[in-house]
Write a protein that holds these residues in place. Structure first.
Motif, PDB file in Angstrom:
ATOM      1  N   UNK A 321       0.855  -1.199   0.000  1.00 36.79           N
ATOM      2  CA  UNK A 321       0.000   0.000   0.000  1.00 36.79           C
ATOM      3  C   UNK A 321       0.888   1.246   0.000  1.00 36.79           C
ATOM      4  N   UNK A 322       1.881   1.251   0.914  1.00 37.21           N
ATOM      5  CA  UNK A 322       2.766   2.401   1.008  1.00 37.21           C
ATOM      6  C   UNK A 322       3.635   2.575  -0.220  1.00 37.21           C
ATOM      7  N   UNK A 323       4.095   1.478  -0.788  1.00 36.35           N
ATOM      8  CA  UNK A 323       4.998   1.529  -1.932  1.00 36.35           C
ATOM      9  C   UNK A 323       4.306   1.977  -3.208  1.00 36.35           C
ATOM     10  N   UNK A 324       3.002   1.675  -3.316  1.00 33.24           N
ATOM     11  CA  UNK A 324       2.260   2.019  -4.538  1.00 33.24           C
ATOM     12  C   UNK A 324       1.335   3.216  -4.366  1.00 33.24           C
ATOM     13  N   UNK A 325       1.243   3.722  -3.127  1.00 35.76           N
ATOM     14  CA  UNK A 325       0.303   4.804  -2.794  1.00 35.76           C
ATOM     15  C   UNK A 325      -1.134   4.392  -3.098  1.00 35.76           C
ATOM     16  N   UNK A 326      -1.396   3.093  -2.962  1.00 31.25           N
ATOM     17  CA  UNK A 326      -2.729   2.562  -3.267  1.00 31.25           C
ATOM     18  C   UNK A 326      -3.202   1.722  -2.084  1.00 31.25           C
ATOM     19  N   UNK A 327      -4.186   2.203  -1.306  1.00 33.51           N
ATOM     20  CA  UNK A 327      -4.645   1.442  -0.140  1.00 33.51           C
ATOM     21  C   UNK A 327      -5.357   0.147  -0.496  1.00 33.51           C
ATOM     22  N   UNK A 328      -5.691  -0.035  -1.769  1.00 32.57           N
ATOM     23  CA  UNK A 328      -6.369  -1.267  -2.197  1.00 32.57           C
ATOM     24  C   UNK A 328      -5.393  -2.275  -2.804  1.00 32.57           C
ATOM     25  N   UNK A 329      -4.090  -1.972  -2.760  1.00 29.06           N
ATOM     26  CA  UNK A 329      -3.102  -2.799  -3.478  1.00 29.06           C
ATOM     27  C   UNK A 329      -3.176  -4.265  -3.063  1.00 29.06           C
ATOM     28  N   UNK A 330      -3.111  -4.540  -1.755  1.00 32.09           N
ATOM     29  CA  UNK A 330      -3.211  -5.905  -1.238  1.00 32.09           C
ATOM     30  C   UNK A 330      -4.247  -5.887  -0.113  1.00 32.09           C
ATOM     31  N   UNK A 331      -5.505  -6.202  -0.408  1.00 34.44           N
ATOM     32  CA  UNK A 331      -6.529  -6.232   0.641  1.00 34.44           C
ATOM     33  C   UNK A 331      -6.219  -7.283   1.695  1.00 34.44           C
ATOM     34  N   UNK A 332      -6.799  -7.121   2.865  1.00 35.07           N
ATOM     35  CA  UNK A 332      -6.515  -8.012   3.994  1.00 35.07           C
ATOM     36  C   UNK A 332      -6.753  -9.474   3.637  1.00 35.07           C
ATOM     37  N   UNK A 333      -7.853  -9.772   2.981  1.00 32.41           N
ATOM     38  CA  UNK A 333      -8.172 -11.171   2.680  1.00 32.41           C
ATOM     39  C   UNK A 333      -7.149 -11.768   1.721  1.00 32.41           C
TER      40      UNK A 333
END
Length: 429
Positions: A321-333
């Motif tokens: 998430x931090x590396x791509x600036x995308x909070x949806x990059x790797x969802x918890x599930x």
């Protein structure tokens, strides 16, 4: 033996399914039933009230060197090549089978009590590693790692040892132990040696496990020495013609990702170790988008410095998430899948990693009645972003309970710690 768990919350990893106030029946080593409806039958050997417990598949650690727990904290804050060549390898040269035995037992102790039910191990003196796994009740995919330094005689001796180990242990311990063939890495194994290992893997019908593209230095040196980056180099040597699991795969181009996808290569992502050694951050979102099967590994306790797979799951969810600036990059599930069902499939185990009828009963329970796991809202979110190894209460593998109320049932914890400390003293005095 028939076990009935009632009133539990079950994270099944069968899609996004979570069952609250549900039931699970385990008969011998298999899950016989799991669901919201209470089974009609009541002929059970053991009944457990699962209130305030989260049940989930055991975690699968797809890259480790278990005996290196003896080197935890021995050398930190160093680049990989300096860490390996100046500190790790000289100390490991002192290891006998006794050091490997007790270093492995300590790692197994840490892993089981922390909810890891299956691990991959690449090391030396693998007979004692397999014996430790068999005694513990864990599941493991084991391989004699082969560094190709030395002449032909040394290489042939290592290869023969690896083949003998695989023949002796593959499918043993009621199927809990499987094996692979492992050239340590393209930068530690001459091409001719890798050729022989590939041929042996083909003859034995076993997968190959190796380190690959962990650091920029490794990639550049491989290109300088052989004229190819590691992916093309291993492809040329036929490594990817076998079923293959590579560890790290941090430094990949788009073209290389395409090659790995084409050959159905599996990747063990080791976020904690890669961060600590400053090796970089693997291109996990792109790998997953391409459908490449990725799992999680801790690497050794010398480079991590713990074997907490909950931490690896959380790191996998957070750093991308931090590396791509995308909070949806790797969802918890998705992160949790990496540490459970995708881990099992990465080492070609199709009957573990999920709570489902007909699957092996490899599962754990987590105490959900703790401040950091309340309120009882999204349990997958809590497991990924809030839980840790210390929250694990119970562990089963193959339907056999290995940990009960945080107490290890199959091993003598105090003896392991005593023997481990004695080995450490011998190494350092």
């Amino acid at each position: 033996m028939k076990l009935f768990i009632k009133n539990g919350t079950f994270i099944t990893m069968n899609g996004n399914e979570t069952i609250k106030d549900g039931y699970m029946v385990v008969e011998n080593e298999f899950i016989q039933y799991i669901g919201k409806e209470k089974p009609v039958e009541n002929d059970y050997d053991q009944i457990i009230d699962g209130s305030n417990r989260i049940y989930m598949p055991g975690l699968v650690n797809t890259h480790n060197h278990a005996a290196m727990s003896l080197l935890r904290g021995y050398a930190d804050d160093l680049a990989l090549q300096i860490w390996l060549e100046d500190y790790m390898w000289p100390m490991e040269a002192k290891f006998t089978s006794e050091e490997v035995r007790w270093g492995t037992f300590l790692s197994i102790l840490e892993m089981i009590k922390g909810g890891t039910t299956c691990f991959v191990d690449m090391y030396d003196h693998m007979d004692v590693v397999a014996q430790a796994v068999e005694t513990s009740g864990m599941r493991a995919c084991l391989t004699r790692g082969m560094i190709g330094f030395g002449g032909k005689e040394v290489q042939d001796a290592k290869l023969n040892e690896a083949k003998t180990f695989a023949k002796n242990w593959h499918g043993k311990a009621n199927g809990r132990i499987t094996t692979m063939m492992s050239p340590h890495a393209p930068y530690t194994c001459p091409p001719e040696f890798i050729d022989k290992i590939v041929q042996a893997a083909s003859e034995l019908q076993l997968p190959i496990h190796t380190h690959m593209s962990e650091t920029r230095h490794e990639v550049l040196e491989n290109e300088k020495q052989y004229g190819f980056r590691p992916v093309a180099h291993l492809q040329k040597l036929g490594v990817f013609d076998q079923s293959c699991l590579v560890a790290h795969a941090v430094h990949l181009t788009d073209e290389e990702i395409g090659i790995l996808k084409e050959h159905s290569v599996h990747i063990s992502h080791n976020p904690g170790s890669n961060l600590k050694l400053a090796s970089g951050i693997a291109r996990l979102p792109e790998l997953m988008k391409e459908g490449i099967l990725v799992s999680l590994g801790t690497d050794s306790a010398a480079s991590n410095n713990n074997l907490d797979m909950f931490e690896e799951v959380r790191l996998a969810a957070l750093i991308h998430k931090g590396n791509t600036f995308d909070p949806t990059a790797i969802p918890a599930v998705d992160a949790l899948r990496l540490g459970t069902i995708d881990g099992a499939r990465s080492i070609w185990l199709n009957d573990v990693g999920m709570l489902k009828e007909g699957m092996k009963a490899d599962f754990i329970s987590v105490n959900s009645n703790q401040a950091h796991l309340l309120p009882k809202s999204d349990v997958i979110s809590h497991i990924v972003y809030s839980a840790s190894a210390s929250d694990v209460v119970d562990v089963w593998v193959d339907g056999k309970q290995l940990v009960k109320n945080k107490e290890l049932l199959t091993l003598d914890e105090e003896r392991i710690k005593y023997e481990f400390n004695a080995c450490f003293e011998r190494l350092t005095t």
